[in-house]
Design a protein around this motif. Structure first.
Motif, PDB file in Angstrom:
ATOM      1  N   TYR A 147       0.831  -1.210   0.000  1.00  0.00           N
ATOM      2  CA  TYR A 147       0.000   0.000   0.000  1.00  0.00           C
ATOM      3  C   TYR A 147       0.864   1.259   0.000  1.00  0.00           C
ATOM      4  CZ  TYR A 147      -3.643  -3.298   1.415  1.00  0.00           C
ATOM      5  OH  TYR A 147      -4.517  -4.344   1.467  1.00  0.00           O
ATOM      6  N   ARG A 148       1.939   1.228   0.739  1.00  0.00           N
ATOM      7  CA  ARG A 148       2.784   2.409   0.846  1.00  0.00           C
ATOM      8  C   ARG A 148       3.433   2.761  -0.493  1.00  0.00           C
ATOM      9  NH1 ARG A 148       4.931   5.345   5.029  1.00  0.00           N
ATOM     10  NH2 ARG A 148       3.772   4.039   6.484  1.00  0.00           N
ATOM     11  N   MET A 149       3.840   1.764  -1.244  1.00  0.00           N
ATOM     12  CA  MET A 149       4.463   2.032  -2.542  1.00  0.00           C
ATOM     13  C   MET A 149       3.482   2.714  -3.495  1.00  0.00           C
ATOM     14  SD  MET A 149       7.644   1.348  -2.825  1.00  0.00           S
ATOM     15  CE  MET A 149       7.724   1.319  -4.607  1.00  0.00           C
ATOM     16  N   VAL A 150       2.233   2.256  -3.500  1.00  0.00           N
ATOM     17  CA  VAL A 150       1.239   2.844  -4.397  1.00  0.00           C
ATOM     18  C   VAL A 150       0.953   4.293  -4.016  1.00  0.00           C
ATOM     19  CG1 VAL A 150      -1.167   2.724  -5.133  1.00  0.00           C
ATOM     20  CG2 VAL A 150       0.191   0.631  -4.980  1.00  0.00           C
ATOM     21  N   VAL A 151       0.706   4.538  -2.727  1.00  0.00           N
ATOM     22  CA  VAL A 151       0.305   5.874  -2.275  1.00  0.00           C
ATOM     23  C   VAL A 151       1.462   6.857  -2.393  1.00  0.00           C
ATOM     24  CG1 VAL A 151      -0.462   7.198  -0.282  1.00  0.00           C
ATOM     25  CG2 VAL A 151      -1.497   4.976  -0.775  1.00  0.00           C
ATOM     26  N   GLU A 152       2.641   6.472  -1.939  1.00  0.00           N
ATOM     27  CA  GLU A 152       3.758   7.408  -1.924  1.00  0.00           C
ATOM     28  C   GLU A 152       4.320   7.659  -3.325  1.00  0.00           C
ATOM     29  OE1 GLU A 152       6.723   6.562   0.906  1.00  0.00           O
ATOM     30  OE2 GLU A 152       5.366   6.742   2.624  1.00  0.00           O
TER      31      GLU A 152
END
Length: 457
Positions: A92-97
């Motif tokens: 999730y962090r890779m997509v959002v950031e």
């Protein structure tokens, strides 16, 4: 002590002596007239049956009902604590950031719409103030927060509202009387977990605050909505806004079904690789049915202890046979890679940026995918970031100059960057075009200098 019934009689006699309803008992509970409520069993006290989880549906297969898979499919609002837990996982962090970093990476260029007046000094002061306030970093963090929780807030921190609760509840008009020179302290990112709407209009669809909170409750403080710069990239219909705390659908939660499938596939492939081979010992099972099977158990333990690529298994050639059953592993890499690539489908991020997977094949290139991704980011900048940046620019102008100059504006810098060879070719072509225009008298020398300074030749 006067009884309750006596009090009722005194009240009726004193206040309604000559009234035709002098016998009315104001404290009696409401009784439904005959014919309003239908007949029902004495044990059944339900008034409505608009839910699937009622007695007549006890034998219903609820596993086929969408309500049971509401949150598994990334639909519905699971709550901020659960969304905060999703932000701890790398997928999730890779997509959002990645989306937030790309949207703010090249930032903006503040410029003037008219070249009659020299705005270089004003623009330099605004750029310095933007750097002091770290507007670029704040908007990147705000986009990350919006991706995790569905919305984000930037609080306009002014000197006048520092210790004045009444001022915080008043509208923040972008005028010199409301925001004086030197009034701005900064902008603070507020987590939506601490923000709750106080009131909003749910009656008149034509009102300006229809399903738009006018005041927010922020941990014991009431803040007017004009002092909270909100960002929502995935809005929901009006009927769902109260359930989503008047925010939008979190990007991380939209990716949940794809992440769940990827995690399940990844673990299944790992488990299969770990135990893809099974040893089978064909022996006399009559020992297992007979009393006392210690010998067979010891035989199995001995085989398990020596089961290794460098181990040796000894079997009886007459009564035992040892075979190996192996699961074929061909195609597992494609299934796992395909499940991982689905993570990029909902976010629209190319695989080379999200996962570092480069295209394979002759003359394979991902330039087209990256250009499409930059077009999507450019649309995100216009729809989500432009209004907050414009508001911040106006507030900074009032803070620095005491007035908002309508000639000052900004544009987002291009995300596509050329290498040195490509940039040199563009500079040569631009120089030739400017020289031709100068020879024709279409552009004066001052204009050419402005273009050269803007291009940073």
């Amino acid at each position: 002590m006067v009884k309750k019934t006596k009090l009722r009689e005194i009240y009726i006699s004193e206040t309604r002596k000559n009234s035709p309803i002098d016998k009315l008992d104001l404290f009696a509970p409401y009784e439904v007239p005959d014919g309003i409520v239908g007949e029902s069993d004495e044990d059944d006290h339900s008034l409505v049956s608009d839910s699937i989880f009622t007695d007549q549906f006890r034998n219903f297969n609820i596993t086929n009902d969408p309500m049971t898979t509401l949150f598994e499919e990334g639909i519905g609002f699971p709550g901020y604590p659960y969304l905060a837990q999703l932000s701890l996982r790398g997928e999730y962090r890779m997509v959002v950031e990645t989306r937030a970093e790309e949207a703010t990476r090249q930032w903006i260029t503040i410029k003037s719409q008219e070249n009659i007046v020299n705005y270089d000094d004003k623009i330099a002061q605004i750029n310095a103030e933007f750097k002091r306030l770290d507007v670029q970093g704040l908007l990147r963090k705000a986009l990350c927060t919006e991706g995790y929780f569905g919305q984000s807030f930037l609080y306009v921190d002014l000197q006048t509202a520092l210790h004045d609760p009444e001022e915080k509840m008043s509208p923040l008009f972008l005028t010199p009387k409301k925001i004086k020179k030197g009034e701005l302290k900064g902008f603070k990112l507020v987590d939506p977990t601490w923000v709750t709407p106080v009131n909003y209009d749910a009656i008149d669809p034509f009102s300006e605050d229809f399903y738009k909170p006018s005041i927010w409750w922020v941990l014991g403080q009431q803040i007017h909505s004009s002092r909270m710069i909100s960002m929502v990239s995935q809005p929901v219909p009006d009927i769902l806004k109260p359930a989503y705390n008047f925010g939008g659908v979190p990007l991380a939660f939209m990716c949940k079904p794809y992440v769940d499938n990827w995690l399940r596939t990844r673990q299944s492939v790992a488990d299969l690789i770990k135990s893809f081979s099974t040893m089978v010992l064909k022996t006399d099972l009559s020992q297992l049915l007979s009393p006392g099977c210690e010998e067979l158990s010891k035989r199995a333990e001995l085989m398990a202890a020596y089961r290794d690529n460098r181990g040796l298994q000894i079997v009886d050639k007459d009564s035992e046979d040892l075979t190996n059953i192996a699961t074929p592993l061909s195609g597992l890499d494609k299934l796992q890679a395909q499940s991982q690539e689905h993570l990029a489908s909902i976010s629209g991020i190319p695989l080379v940026k999200l996962l570092g997977i480069t295209p394979s094949g002759l003359n394979a290139s991902s330039d087209g995918e990256i250009r499409c991704f930059y077009d999507k980011i450019s649309a995100l900048q216009q729809s989500v970031l432009r209004q907050p940046i414009q508001t911040i620019l106006n507030i900074v102008q009032l803070h620095l100059f005491g007035i908002i100059d309508p000639n000052l504006t900004f544009e987002f810098n291009s995300l596509w960057q050329l290498d040195e060879v490509q940039q040199s070719q563009v500079d040569v072509n631009t120089a030739k075009v400017l020289a031709d225009y100068s020879n024709m008298g279409a552009v004066d020398t001052k204009k050419i200098k402005e273009i050269i300074s803007r291009k940073n030749f």
